[in-house]
Write an enzyme that holds these catalytic residues in place. Structure first.
Site, PDB file in Angstrom:
ATOM      1  N   ARG A 160      22.469 -35.669 -24.550  1.00 19.30           N
ATOM      2  CA  ARG A 160      22.529 -36.820 -23.638  1.00 19.30           C
ATOM      3  C   ARG A 160      21.787 -38.034 -24.217  1.00 19.30           C
ATOM      4  O   ARG A 160      21.103 -38.767 -23.500  1.00 19.30           O
ATOM      5  CB  ARG A 160      21.929 -36.489 -22.268  1.00 19.30           C
ATOM      6  CG  ARG A 160      22.662 -35.415 -21.494  1.00 19.30           C
ATOM      7  CD  ARG A 160      24.052 -35.916 -21.062  1.00 19.30           C
ATOM      8  NE  ARG A 160      24.652 -34.987 -20.132  1.00 19.30           N
ATOM      9  CZ  ARG A 160      25.287 -33.865 -20.469  1.00 19.30           C
ATOM     10  NH1 ARG A 160      25.437 -33.548 -21.751  1.00 19.30           N
ATOM     11  NH2 ARG A 160      25.815 -33.088 -19.555  1.00 19.30           N
ATOM     12  N   SER A 233      24.779 -35.405 -13.246  1.00 22.77           N
ATOM     13  CA  SER A 233      23.428 -34.840 -13.390  1.00 22.77           C
ATOM     14  C   SER A 233      22.402 -35.964 -13.372  1.00 22.77           C
ATOM     15  O   SER A 233      22.476 -36.874 -14.202  1.00 22.77           O
ATOM     16  CB  SER A 233      23.301 -34.103 -14.717  1.00 22.77           C
ATOM     17  OG  SER A 233      24.234 -33.079 -14.799  1.00 22.77           O
ATOM     18  N   GLU A 329      17.960 -38.582 -16.363  1.00 18.08           N
ATOM     19  CA  GLU A 329      19.019 -38.839 -17.341  1.00 18.08           C
ATOM     20  C   GLU A 329      19.737 -40.168 -17.046  1.00 18.08           C
ATOM     21  O   GLU A 329      20.195 -40.851 -17.947  1.00 18.08           O
ATOM     22  CB  GLU A 329      20.008 -37.657 -17.285  1.00 18.08           C
ATOM     23  CG  GLU A 329      20.835 -37.485 -18.517  1.00 18.08           C
ATOM     24  CD  GLU A 329      22.127 -38.240 -18.408  1.00 18.08           C
ATOM     25  OE1 GLU A 329      22.392 -39.051 -19.314  1.00 18.08           O
ATOM     26  OE2 GLU A 329      22.860 -38.040 -17.431  1.00 18.08           O
TER      27      GLU A 329
HETATM   28  N1  EPU Z   1      22.069 -23.580 -11.139  1.00 20.39           N
HETATM   29  C1  EPU Z   1      21.382 -23.176 -10.024  1.00 20.39           C
HETATM   30  N2  EPU Z   1      21.359 -24.012  -8.937  1.00 20.39           N
HETATM   31  C2  EPU Z   1      21.995 -25.211  -8.937  1.00 20.39           C
HETATM   32  C3  EPU Z   1      22.684 -25.619 -10.095  1.00 20.39           C
HETATM   33  C4  EPU Z   1      22.713 -24.769 -11.189  1.00 20.39           C
HETATM   34  O1  EPU Z   1      20.785 -22.091  -9.969  1.00 20.39           O
HETATM   35  O2  EPU Z   1      21.956 -25.899  -7.924  1.00 20.39           O
HETATM   36  C5  EPU Z   1      22.161 -22.631 -12.271  1.00 20.39           C
HETATM   37  C6  EPU Z   1      23.589 -22.052 -12.377  1.00 20.39           C
HETATM   38  O3  EPU Z   1      23.732 -20.930 -11.592  1.00 20.39           O
HETATM   39  C7  EPU Z   1      23.703 -21.732 -13.840  1.00 20.39           C
HETATM   40  C8  EPU Z   1      22.841 -22.808 -14.506  1.00 20.39           C
HETATM   41  O4  EPU Z   1      21.995 -23.323 -13.489  1.00 20.39           O
HETATM   42  O5  EPU Z   1      23.124 -20.484 -14.120  1.00 20.39           O
HETATM   43  C9  EPU Z   1      23.661 -23.896 -15.154  1.00 20.39           C
HETATM   44  O6  EPU Z   1      24.469 -24.542 -14.173  1.00 20.39           O
HETATM   45  P1  EPU Z   1      25.812 -25.344 -14.553  1.00 20.39           P
HETATM   46  O7  EPU Z   1      26.711 -24.485 -15.352  1.00 20.39           O
HETATM   47  O8  EPU Z   1      26.335 -25.964 -13.314  1.00 20.39           O
HETATM   48  O9  EPU Z   1      25.345 -26.472 -15.572  1.00 20.39           O
HETATM   49  P2  EPU Z   1      24.074 -27.439 -15.603  1.00 20.39           P
HETATM   50  O10 EPU Z   1      23.188 -27.013 -16.715  1.00 20.39           O
HETATM   51  O11 EPU Z   1      23.456 -27.556 -14.242  1.00 20.39           O
HETATM   52  C10 EPU Z   1      25.113 -29.058 -17.365  1.00 20.39           C
HETATM   53  C11 EPU Z   1      25.354 -30.522 -17.520  1.00 20.39           C
HETATM   54  C12 EPU Z   1      26.550 -30.970 -16.683  1.00 20.39           C
HETATM   55  C13 EPU Z   1      27.771 -30.190 -17.151  1.00 20.39           C
HETATM   56  C14 EPU Z   1      27.486 -28.694 -17.010  1.00 20.39           C
HETATM   57  C15 EPU Z   1      28.585 -27.862 -17.584  1.00 20.39           C
HETATM   58  C16 EPU Z   1      23.194 -31.532 -18.018  1.00 20.39           C
HETATM   59  C17 EPU Z   1      22.095 -32.410 -17.557  1.00 20.39           C
HETATM   60  N3  EPU Z   1      24.179 -31.294 -17.147  1.00 20.39           N
HETATM   61  O12 EPU Z   1      24.751 -28.836 -16.005  1.00 20.39           O
HETATM   62  O13 EPU Z   1      26.777 -32.348 -16.950  1.00 20.39           O
HETATM   63  O14 EPU Z   1      28.922 -30.528 -16.397  1.00 20.39           O
HETATM   64  O15 EPU Z   1      26.270 -28.349 -17.731  1.00 20.39           O
HETATM   65  O16 EPU Z   1      28.572 -27.965 -18.968  1.00 20.39           O
HETATM   66  O17 EPU Z   1      23.174 -31.068 -19.164  1.00 20.39           O
HETATM   67  C18 EPU Z   1      26.444 -34.581 -16.210  1.00 20.39           C
HETATM   68  O18 EPU Z   1      25.845 -34.776 -17.276  1.00 20.39           O
HETATM   69  O19 EPU Z   1      26.593 -35.487 -15.360  1.00 20.39           O
HETATM   70  C19 EPU Z   1      26.951 -33.251 -15.919  1.00 20.39           C
HETATM   71  C20 EPU Z   1      27.529 -32.954 -14.756  1.00 20.39           C
END
Ligand code: EPU
Length: 333
Positions: A160, A233, A329
Site C-alpha cells: 500500500r 480498508s 492507510e
Molecule cells: N478478519 C476478522 N474480522 C474482520 C475482518 C477480518 O477476523 O472484521 C480476519 C478474517 O477472518 C481473515 C483475516 O482477518 O482471517 C483477513 O481478512 P480479509 O481476507 O478480509 O482481508 P484483510 O487483510 O482484512 C486485505 C486488504 C483488502 C483486500 C483483502 C483481500 C489491507 C489493508 N486490506 O484485507 O484491501 O481486499 O485483504 O485481499 O491490506 C483495501 O485496501 O481497501 C482493501 C479492501
C-alpha cells in the site's frame, strides 16, 4: 474550462463527506491540465476520491481529473501493453481488459477509484498488487510542467505504498498508466483462501471466472460506497515481530496471520479491531462495518472529523489491548 465556486465535494469522495471546495475545475484534456498548472501551483488533485478522508474545506484549487482513453500496443507474442488514462474508472478498466482476454488484473476487480490513483497506494487484493503488472506511468511535474515517465523501479512500490506517497507526495499528477498483461497463457493467482474456496469446483478458472469470484467475495464483505460511504480498508495490516506474536498466541491461539519474514508476522487489522469490540459499532453516523472491521463507514451525514475521531479511538484501544500500532492507510485531508 469551467471554474466553479463554493461547491460541495460530497459526490466526489467515496466516504460521502460534505465539505466545500472554494474553487473547483473539471479537467478533460492534458492541454487544459498543462494550462491550469502553469498559472496555479497550489492545487488539490481529486480523481476517484476513493482513498481520502476529508476533514475540512479545501481552500486550494480543486482539480477533478477526468482524462479518458485506452490505448493498446500489441506487438509482443505473449503480452500486450495497455495504457489507460488517469480518469478511467478502475473497475470498468479491469472489466474491459477481461473482455479483451487480457490477463493480470482480474484479482483487482471491483476496487473503487480511478486508474491514475491506483499506483499511488499500489492497490492490492487477493494475492495480487498493481505492481505485478505495472509497466510504467506518465506524470506531469507540477512545478516545471514537464512530463516524466516513471518505471516500476522508480515508483518504489511497497505494501500500500509508493514514491508518490513519500518523497514525491503532491509533486506530480499521474496522467496515464501502462500495464503489461498476458494475452493467452494467463498466469492466474488463486492462492488466496477465499478465492480457492469459491472456485473449488473449477480447477481451471478463466480470468473471467476469477473476476466473478472476486466480485462475489468483495460484495459479501465490503460495503458498496454508492450505498454506504467508505474508503475500503482504513488501516494497513500491521507487521509485528515474532516475539510479540508469540505472546499474543498465548491468549489467542487462533490469531490469523501471514509470515512476512523470519522475524516478521503480518496480522489482520480487521481481526484486532473486531477483538476490541468495534465491529458493527455505530457512533452517530460514523461506524465500523458489520462484516469487515477494517472498513470505517459513513451512514449518511458523518463529518470527516467524526470518522477520524473514531479511527483514533480504535488505534488507542488496539494499542492498549495488543501493544500494536495501527497505521492509517487512507489519506487524511
Ligand atoms: N478478519 C476478522 N474480522 C474482520 C475482518 C477480518 O477476523 O472484521 C480476519 C478474517 O477472518 C481473515 C483475516 O482477518 O482471517 C483477513 O481478512 P480479509 O481476507 O478480509 O482481508 P484483510 O487483510 O482484512 C486485505 C486488504 C483488502 C483486500 C483483502 C483481500 C489491507 C489493508 N486490506 O484485507 O484491501 O481486499 O485483504 O485481499 O491490506 C483495501 O485496501 O481497501 C482493501 C479492501
Amino acid at each position: 474550462m469551467n471554474l466553479q465556486k463554493n461547491i460541495s465535494l460530497k459526490n466526489y469522495n467515496t466516504f460521502g463527506i460534505d465539505v466545500i471546495a472554494d474553487r473547483f475545475i473539471e479537467i478533460n484534456s492534458l492541454a487544459d491540465l498543462k494550462k491550469i498548472t502553469t498559472s496555479e501551483k497550489d492545487i488539490f488533485l481529486l480523481s476517484g476520491g476513493s482513498n481520502m478522508l476529508l476533514t475540512k474545506s479545501i481552500d486550494k484549487l480543486v482539480i477533478h481529473l477526468n482524462l479518458k482513453g485506452i490505448i493498446v500496443n500489441d506487438t509482443e507474442k505473449q503480452s500486450v501493453f495497455v495504457t489507460a488514462e488517469a480518469g478511467e474508472n478502475w473497475h470498468e478498466f479491469v472489466l474491459w481488459c477481461i473482455s479483451q482476454n487480457y490477463g493480470g488484473l482480474e484479482n483487482l476487480s471491483l476496487i473503487p477509484g480511478n486508474v491514475g490513483t491506483a499506483p499511488i497506494q499500489n492497490i492490492g487484493a487477493y494475492g495480487v498488487e498493481i505492481k505485478d503488472t505495472f509497466y510504467q506511468l506518465e506524470a506531469l511535474e507540477i512545478v516545471t510542467g514537464k512530463i516524466k515517465i516513471f518505471t516500476k523501479e522508480e515508483c518504489d512500490f511497497g505494501y500500500r505504498n509508493s514514491v508518490f506517497k513519500n518523497e514525491l507526495k503532491g509533486k506530480y499528477i499521474i496522467i496515464n498508466v501502462t500495464f503489461k498483461l498476458t494475452k493467452n497463457k494467463h498466469k492466474t493467482n488463486i492462492s488466496y483462501g477465499a478465492i480457492k474456496t469459491y472456485l473449488q469446483n473449477n480447477p481451471n478458472p478463466s480470468i473471467k471466472d476469477i473476476s466473478d469470484a472476486v466480485i462475489a467475495i468483495r460484495k459479501s464483505k465490503l460495503p458498496d460506497p454508492k450505498k454506504i460511504g467508505n474508503s475500503g480498508s482504513f488501516f494497513k495490516n500491521p507487521v509485528i515481530d515474532k516475539n510479540l506474536f508469540k505472546k499474543l498466541t498465548k491468549n489467542h491461539p487462533n490469531i490469523p496471520h501471514y509470515i512476512v519474514s523470519e522475524n516478521e508476522i503480518k496480522v489482520p487489522a480487521g481481526w484486532l479491531i473486531e477483538q476490541c469490540g468495534f465491529k458493527g459499532k455505530r457512533f452517530g453516523d460514523a461506524g465500523v462495518h458489520e462484516k469487515q472491521a477494517l472498513v470505517l463507514v459513513n451512514y449518511g451525514n458523518a463529518t470527516g472529523k467524526e470518522i477520524y475521531q473514531l479511527a483514533k479511538k480504535i488505534q488507542q484501544t488496539v494499542k492498549k489491548e495488543f501493544n500494536i500500532n495501527l497505521e492509517i492507510e487512507v489519506n487524511i485531508i
